[in-house]
Design an enzyme around this catalytic site. Structure first.
Site, PDB file in Angstrom:
ATOM      1  N   HIS A 189       0.813  -1.216   0.000  1.00 13.14           N
ATOM      2  CA  HIS A 189       0.000   0.000   0.000  1.00 13.14           C
ATOM      3  C   HIS A 189       0.846   1.266   0.000  1.00 13.14           C
ATOM      4  CE1 HIS A 189      -3.615  -2.511   0.917  1.00 13.14           C
ATOM      5  NE2 HIS A 189      -3.946  -1.801  -0.119  1.00 13.14           N
ATOM      6  N   GLU A 431     -10.656 -11.412  -4.816  1.00 15.71           N
ATOM      7  CA  GLU A 431      -9.219 -11.287  -4.529  1.00 15.71           C
ATOM      8  C   GLU A 431      -8.694 -12.425  -3.669  1.00 15.71           C
ATOM      9  OE1 GLU A 431      -8.529  -7.476  -2.661  1.00 15.71           O
ATOM     10  OE2 GLU A 431     -10.357  -7.579  -1.505  1.00 15.71           O
ATOM     11  N   ASP A 455      -4.125  -8.781  -4.222  1.00 16.36           N
ATOM     12  CA  ASP A 455      -4.294  -9.808  -3.193  1.00 16.36           C
ATOM     13  C   ASP A 455      -4.449 -11.192  -3.791  1.00 16.36           C
ATOM     14  OD1 ASP A 455      -4.039  -8.590  -0.672  1.00 16.36           O
ATOM     15  OD2 ASP A 455      -5.939  -7.562  -0.982  1.00 16.36           O
ATOM     16  N   CYS A 502      -9.146  -4.330 -10.694  1.00 14.55           N
ATOM     17  CA  CYS A 502      -8.635  -3.103 -10.078  1.00 14.55           C
ATOM     18  C   CYS A 502      -7.290  -3.299  -9.372  1.00 14.55           C
ATOM     19  CB  CYS A 502      -9.661  -2.509  -9.118  1.00 14.55           C
ATOM     20  SG  CYS A 502     -10.161  -3.646  -7.817  1.00 14.55           S
TER      21      CYS A 502
HETATM   22  C1  PEP Z   1      -6.233  -5.740  -4.794  1.00 16.12           C
HETATM   23  O1  PEP Z   1      -6.055  -6.485  -3.847  1.00 16.12           O
HETATM   24  O2  PEP Z   1      -5.924  -6.018  -5.977  1.00 16.12           O
HETATM   25  C2  PEP Z   1      -6.826  -4.415  -4.598  1.00 16.12           C
HETATM   26  C3  PEP Z   1      -7.133  -3.634  -5.615  1.00 16.12           C
HETATM   27  O3  PEP Z   1      -7.013  -3.981  -3.316  1.00 16.12           O
HETATM   28  P1  PEP Z   1      -5.820  -3.450  -2.387  1.00 16.12           P
HETATM   29  O4  PEP Z   1      -4.612  -3.249  -3.283  1.00 16.12           O
HETATM   30  O5  PEP Z   1      -6.293  -2.197  -1.775  1.00 16.12           O
HETATM   31  O6  PEP Z   1      -5.648  -4.578  -1.426  1.00 16.12           O
HETATM   32 MG    MG Z   2      -7.015  -6.103  -1.916  1.00 18.91          MG
END
Ligand code: PEP
Ligand code: MG
Length: 576
Positions: A189, A431, A455, A502
Site C-alpha cells: 500500500h 481477490e 491480493d 482493479c
Molecule cells: C487488490 O487487492 O488487488 C486491490 C485492488 O485492493 P488493495 O490493493 O487495496 O488490497
Molecule cells: Mg485487496
C-alpha cells in the site's frame, strides 16, 4: 547502481535523507492554560504504561536468561522514576506551556548528552539506555503517528528501511522528491500511495539504508527500479536525457485524453481510476478517467484516534459523487485489519493480519461500523452515480450477509424519510482464490465483480505482497492467476454481470491485450497509467487479443509466457 522494485514511476535526482527506523522529529506546540494539567496527566500515564511494559520484559528475561540480563531493565525502571528527569520535564511543561512530547524529548536529549560525553564507559552506556527509554515513552505519547517527516528545509529523497502508508501520505505536504526503501513490494500500500501522490519510488532495495549517507546525491529511477548513489557527471547527463524522453512520451500520451478506449475493431472498454484520497478525483478526470473503479476508503479511517462518523463520511462520498457525475464512483467498504483500529474498536493485534479479521470480516463482526459506512454511501448516492463494493470476499455467505445488512440500512433510512438510490449497484471484489473459484456462485448475488489481483496473487502464490525477499515469486503472469482471471470473467458474463479488474495488473501495458482477449469490461488503475493503457487498447484488435489468450493459456510457465510476449514485441525492456 542498485536494483530494486519500481514502485512508482518518475526520475528524480536529489540529496538523500536517511531515516533511522526510530527517528522522531517532534513538533513544538503551545498549550492553553487549561491544557497544561491534561498534558501532565498524559505524561504520567505514558510513564505508567512504560513501567508496566518494562516490568513484564524484566520478568520474562529473568526467567529465561537470569538476573544478570534482567538488571538492565531494573536500571531502566530507575531512570523512569528519576526525579530530575521526570520533574524537569513537568516543570518545562508548566513553565513554558509546551506539549509534553517536545518537553520530554528536550530533557532526554540533555541527559543523553551529559552521559554520552562522560569519560567512564559504564556511564556512557547509561546514556544509550536513557535514549532508548526516551523512545519508548515517546512511542506511547505519539501513538501510531510517527512525525518523522516534518520540518524539512530542502528537497530530499527519503531513504528508509520501510515506510507505512501513513508516513507516505504525509509526504505530499513536505519537500519530498521521492523515496527508496529496503523493504516493500510493487503492490504494497505504500507503493500504491506513492503512485497516487505522484511521488517516484523504488522499494525492496534490501540494504540501501546501509549504503547511503545523509546528503549523498541520488538518482532514483522509478520506471526501471534503479537507484544510483553519487553518480558521475556522465551518468547524471544520461539520466537527464532519459527524463526528457519520458516526459516527451507522456506529452504524446496526454493527447489521447479525450479519445475513447476502443479497439481498432470497435470494442470499447472502461478505463477508470483507483484512488486513495478524495482530492485525487480531479487528477483522475485530467487523465481521462471515465469514473472511479476503486475508492480505498480506509485512508479516511487512518491517522486518527476516532472513527469517521456518518456525517463526515457522507460529505466525503457526496463530494466525490458530484465531482465525478455522470461517471460512477465505486466505493469500496472498509478494507482494514483490526490491527489498524485497535484503539477505536478495542481489537487486538493479530499474529497474521493478512489472514485475519480484516475487511468484510471485520465489518460483519462490527455491524455498527459497517452500517455507518453504508448509511453514508446511501445518503450520498442521491448526488451522483455511486456503487458499493465489498472487499476480501472469501465465501458467498459473506456477500449474502453484507447484502442483508445493506437492506436493513435501506429500511432504516426509509423509515427516517431519508433519500437514497434504492437501486444502488453492489459488487464483490474477487481477490481470494476461494472467491475466484466460486465466482459463478458469487456473481448471482451481485451486480458486478472486480478482480483484485494484488491480493489474488498474494493469496494464490502464498507470497506476501510487501516482502521484497519473496518478490521474485510475485508474478501476475503465473498461469494460476491468468486462469483464475479468465474463469471469473466468464462466470460473470454467464450471469450477465460486468467484470472489472482493479489490481496493479490493469496498469501494465504488456497485459492489456491478454485482459482484453479474456473479455474484461473495466480496467481500474492509478490515474497516471490511464493514457498508456488507452494507447494499448486503441492499437489492438479483439481478434488478435483472443488469439493471444488462447495461445498463452496453453503455455506452462511464466518464462514461456514472457518469451512469447517478447517474440510478439508486447513485452519490451523499456515499457513505461
Ligand atoms: C487488490 O487487492 O488487488 C486491490 C485492488 O485492493 P488493495 O490493493 O487495496 O488490497
Ligand atoms: Mg485487496
Amino acid at each position: 547502481m542498485q536494483r530494486g522494485i519500481a514502485a512508482s514511476p518518475g526520475i528524480v535526482i536529489g540529496k538523500a535523507l536517511v531515516l533511522s527506523q526510530e527517528d522522531f522529529c517532534i513538533k513544538k506546540r503551545r498549550l492553553l492554560e487549561e491544557e497544561v494539567e491534561e498534558e501532565i496527566a498524559r505524561f504520567q500515564e505514558a510513564l505508567n504504561i512504560t513501567k508496566q511494559e518494562l516490568i513484564t520484559i524484566r520478568d520474562k528475561v529473568n526467567t529465561r536468561l537470569g538476573t544478570k540480563h534482567a538488571s538492565i531493565f531494573e536500571a531502566y525502571l530507575l531512570v523512569l522514576e528519576d526525579p530530575m528527569l521526570v520533574g524537569e520535564t513537568m516543570e518545562k511543561v508548566r513553565k513554558e506551556k509546551i506539549n509534553i512530547e517536545y518537553a520530554f524529548s528536550q530533557t532526554i536529549a540533555k541527559f543523553v548528552h551529559v552521559f554520552t560525553t562522560m569519560g567512564d564507559e559504564y556511564l556512557r552506556e547509561r546514556g544509550h539506555d536513557i535514549q532508548d527509554l526516551g523512545k519508548r515513552v515517546l512511542h506511547i505519547l505519539l501513538g501510531e503517528k510517527r512525525q518523522i517527516l516534518t520540518h524539512l528545509k530542502e528537497d530530499v529523497i527519503i531513504v528508509a528501511n520501510d515506510l507505512t502508508p501513513s508516513d507516505t501520505v504525509q509526504m505530499r505536504e513536505e519537500k519530498i522528491l521521492g523515496f527508496i526503501t529496503n523493504m516493500g513490494g510493487k503492490t504494497s500500500h505504500t507503493a500504491i500511495m506513492a503512485q497516487s501522490l505522484g511521488i517516484p519510488a523504488v522499494v525492496g532495495l534490501k540494504d540501501i539504508t546501509a549504503k547511503v549517507q545523509n546528503g549523498d546525491q541520488i538518482i532514483l529511477d522509478g520506471y526501471e527500479g534503479f537507484v544510483i548513489v553519487n553518480p558521475s557527471d556522465e551518468i547524471l547527463e544520461e539520466y537527464e536525457k532519459r527524463n526528457k524522453k519520458y516526459q516527451e512520451i507522456q506529452r504524446q500520451l496526454n493527447k489521447l485524453k479525450d479519445l475513447p478506449a476502443v479497439t481498432q475493431d470497435g470494442r470499447e472498454v472502461e478505463l477508470v481510476a483507483n484512488i486513495e484520497i478524495p482530492d485525487e478525483v480531479e487528477l483522475a478526470l485530467r487523465q481521462g478517467a471515465k469514473g472511479i473503479g476503486l475508492f480505498r476508503t480506509e485512508f479516511i479511517f487512518l491517522n486518527r484516534a476516532d472513527l469517521p462518523g456518518e456525517e463526515e463520511q457522507t460529505k466525503v462520498y457526496r463530494n466525490m459523487a458530484k465531482k465525478m457525475a455522470p461517471y460512477a464512483v465505486i466505493i469500496r467498504t472498509l478494507d482494514l485489519g483490526g490491527d489498524k483500529l485497535t484503539e477505536q474498536l478495542g481489537t487486538t493485534v493479530e499474529t497474521n493480519p493478512f489472514l485475519g479479521l480484516r475487511a468484510i470480516r471485520l465489518c460483519l463482526k462490527h455491524p455498527d461500523l459497517f452500517k455507518t459506512q453504508l448509511r453514508a454511501i446511501l445518503q450520498a448516492s442521491t448526488s451522483g452515480n455511486l456503487k458499493i463494493m465489498y472487499p476480501m470476499i472469501s465465501t458467498v455467505e459473506e456477500v449474502i450477509k453484507a447484502n442483508r445488512i445493506l437492506e436493513q440500512v435501506k429500511e432504516e433510512l426509509k423509515k427516517e424519510h431519508i433519500d437514497f438510490n434504492p437501486n444502488i449497484e453492489v459488487g464483490a471484489m474477487i481477490e481470494t482464490p476461494s472467491a475466484a473459484l466460486t465466482a459463478d456462485v458469487i456473481a448471482k448475488e451481485v451486480d458486478f465483480m472486480s478482480i483484485g489481483t494484488n491480493d489474488l496473487i498474494q493469496y494464490t502464490i502464498a507470497v506476501d505482497r510487501g516482502n521484497e525477499k519473496v518478490a521474485y515469486l510475485y508474478e501476475p503472469m503465473h498461469p494460476s492467476i491468468l486462469r483464475q482471471i479468465k474463469h471469473v470473467i466468464e462466470a460473470g458474463h454467464r450471469e450477465g454481470k460486468w467484470v472489472g479488474l482493479c489490481g496493479e495488473m490493469a496498469s501494465e501495458p504488456e497485459l492489456t491485450l491478454i485482459l482484453l482477449g479474456m473479455g474484461l469490461d473495466e480496467f481500474s488503475m492509478g490515474s497516471a497509467s490511464i493514457p498508456k493503457i488507452k494507447k494499448m487498447v486503441r492499437e489492438s484488435t479483439m481478434n488478435q487479443a483472443k488469439e493471444m489468450v488462447n495461445t498463452i493459456l496453453e503455455l506452462p510457465t511464466v518464462d514461456a509466457i514472457k518469451k512469447f510476449l517478447k517474440q510478439n514485441k508486447i513485452l519490451v525492456e523499456e515499457n513505461i
